[in-house]
Design a protein around this motif. Structure first.
Motif, PDB file in Angstrom:
ATOM      1  N   HIS A   6       1.026  -1.346  -0.032  1.00  0.00           N
ATOM      2  CA  HIS A   6      -0.035  -0.020  -0.237  1.00  0.00           C
ATOM      3  C   HIS A   6       0.482   0.979   0.060  1.00  0.00           C
ATOM      4  N   CYS A  16      10.070  -4.412   5.204  1.00  0.00           N
ATOM      5  CA  CYS A  16       9.752  -5.369   4.467  1.00  0.00           C
ATOM      6  C   CYS A  16      11.016  -5.846   3.254  1.00  0.00           C
ATOM      7  N   THR A  47       7.791 -13.744   3.160  1.00  0.00           N
ATOM      8  CA  THR A  47       6.661 -12.445   2.986  1.00  0.00           C
ATOM      9  C   THR A  47       5.708 -11.797   4.351  1.00  0.00           C
ATOM     10  N   ARG A  48       5.308 -13.038   4.856  1.00  0.00           N
ATOM     11  CA  ARG A  48       4.821 -13.404   6.070  1.00  0.00           C
ATOM     12  C   ARG A  48       4.796 -12.440   6.858  1.00  0.00           C
ATOM     13  N   ILE A  51       4.738  -8.571   6.089  1.00  0.00           N
ATOM     14  CA  ILE A  51       3.602  -8.135   6.706  1.00  0.00           C
ATOM     15  C   ILE A  51       3.476  -8.116   7.906  1.00  0.00           C
ATOM     16  N   ASP A  52       4.212  -9.124   8.857  1.00  0.00           N
ATOM     17  CA  ASP A  52       3.907  -9.080  10.318  1.00  0.00           C
ATOM     18  C   ASP A  52       4.833  -8.002  10.822  1.00  0.00           C
ATOM     19  N   CYS A  54       5.835  -5.064   9.284  1.00  0.00           N
ATOM     20  CA  CYS A  54       5.729  -3.951   8.521  1.00  0.00           C
ATOM     21  C   CYS A  54       4.700  -2.791  10.297  1.00  0.00           C
ATOM     22  N   ALA A  57       1.245  -1.395   8.838  1.00  0.00           N
ATOM     23  CA  ALA A  57       0.788  -2.833   7.625  1.00  0.00           C
ATOM     24  C   ALA A  57       0.617  -2.871   6.727  1.00  0.00           C
ATOM     25  N   PHE A  60       1.057  -6.855   2.370  1.00  0.00           N
ATOM     26  CA  PHE A  60       0.813  -7.864   1.688  1.00  0.00           C
ATOM     27  C   PHE A  60       0.126  -8.781   0.870  1.00  0.00           C
ATOM     28  N   LEU A  61      -0.764  -9.552   1.003  1.00  0.00           N
ATOM     29  CA  LEU A  61      -0.264 -10.550  -0.306  1.00  0.00           C
ATOM     30  C   LEU A  61      -2.314 -10.647  -0.937  1.00  0.00           C
TER      31      LEU A  61
END
Length: 65
Positions: A6, A16, A47-48, A51-52, A54, A57, A60-61
């Motif tokens: 985003h 990330c 990647t997960r 996500i956690d 960042c 937030a 995303f996937l």
């Protein structure tokens, strides 16, 4: 599955990029971008983690197409 960012949420913290350097990089404006299309072997887990991790937030996937 594809990674996404985003762009309006990203603050260039580069968490990330640090956690998944084969999946994300920073563009010329310092905003994170995915550098892969579909996630390959071993990329989903990192990647997960991104996500956690960042703080905004912004990661995303996208599942399926």
């Amino acid at each position: 599955m594809k990674p996404g960012i985003h762009r309006k949420l990203c603050e260039s913290n580069a968490v990330c990029v640090a956690l998944a350097p084969d999946v994300f990089d920073l563009d010329d404006d310092g905003i994170a971008i995915p550098i892969v299309g579909e996630l390959g072997d071993g990329h989903e887990d990192v990647t997960r983690m991104a996500i956690d991790g960042c703080p905004r937030a912004a990661v995303f996937l996208v599942e399926g197409e």
